[in-house]
Design a protein around this motif. Structure first.
Motif: not given
Length: 296
Positions: A288-294, A185-190, A170-176, A64-68
């Motif tokens: 349910k968080k993170g990567a989709i469970d296929e 993240w921007c709203l966290r900064c806000f 902090g960094g990006m939310s990997e749950d998303l 995912g983009i957040a973890a990367a």
């Protein structure tokens, strides 16, 4: 600019586009870090190219983009980065792009600055939305002769932030995983009192979605069925974040339904879109968080 690092997240990228971006960054004395989410990395050719200088971290799977981005952030901070800028794999920047953003941060003593975005296919400026603390949205129409302004949210690509801010919020939310990562993240900064400074004189070509369709004068981005899953699911997950106004969450939930209905009526793969919509709806309600469970 040895203390400025660019984080580029890739997934099965086109090497020609990526090579061009890295060369642009090298020419502007910006350290390039590529975080590759591809299962089988195709970046060996790039790593052997002596005409470019970049750090490549291959994850071997799509995290995912957040973890990367978080992996890139940690690498940059460990190498004493003072500023970090984020890019997509198909980004392209003009001369002085890095310098203009960096100089604004230094001159104005701010922590987040970004460009305006021009539609890759249609050539017009994308409007930028400001979200109030109550969740009301205000659309800002861009013109090239505008002065710099502030907003509460922007997309991550092309946005430069200071290391001090990342260490504070902090960094990006990997749950998303992917969608709404930059919004949260921007709203966290806000929430911390930090606004995004936007420079209309600095532009970047960008495309939202694989395509778009116009309905009643409004451009509706068309994503793949899988991306629609994350849009639908994450609009529900945002309800669990204290920094995201509930009014904004409800708006996104309603619009995810409307957008999906429009796409189903106008696009092929109707069953796939319908399937992923209901899967996203269920997983969002069930948190349910993170990567989709296929497997389900």
């Amino acid at each position: 600019m040895k203390d400025i690092f660019a984080i580029i997240v890739t997934y099965n990228p086109q090497l020609e586009n990526l090579l061009s971006l890295v060369k642009q960054l090298n020419s502007q004395k910006c350290n390039a870090i590529i975080i590759d989410n591809s299962k089988e990395s195709s970046l060996i050719e790039l790593s052997l190219n002596e005409s470019v200088d970049c750090k490549i971290i291959s994850l071997g799977e799509n995290k995912g983009i957040a973890a990367a981005q978080n992996i890139g952030i940690q690498h940059a901070l460990s190498h004493k980065a003072k500023k970090i800028i984020f890019f997509d794999q198909d980004s392209s920047i003009s001369e002085e792009f890095i310098n203009k953003l960096s100089s604004y941060i230094d001159d104005k003593c701010v922590n987040i600055v970004g460009p305006t975005f021009i539609d890759r296919d249609k050539g017009h400026y994308y409007p930028i939305c400001h979200v109030t603390k109550k969740g009301l949205r205000k659309k800002i129409i861009i013109s090239k002769d505008m002065q710099a302004f502030t907003t509460s949210i922007t997309i991550s690509s092309g946005t430069m932030v200071t290391s001090e801010l990342l260490e504070k919020v902090g960094g990006m939310s990997e749950d998303l995983f992917i969608d709404y990562v930059d919004t949260e993240w921007c709203l966290r900064c806000f929430q911390f009192g930090e606004l995004v400074h936007v420079l209309p004189e600095v532009t970047m070509v960008h495309a939202i979605g694989d395509n778009s369709i116009k309905i009643l004068g409004v451009n509706v981005p068309v994503h793949s069925p899988l991306r629609r899953y994350y849009r639908v699911r994450n609009s529900f997950l945002l309800l669990r974040y204290d920094n995201v106004p509930k009014l904004l969450c409800f708006r996104e939930i309603i619009f995810s339904f409307i957008h999906t209905a429009i796409i189903i009526c106008t696009q092929k793969r109707k069953y796939s879109y319908l399937k992923y919509y209901f899967k996203g709806l269920f997983d969002g309600v069930m948190n349910k968080k993170g990567a989709i469970d296929e497997s389900r």
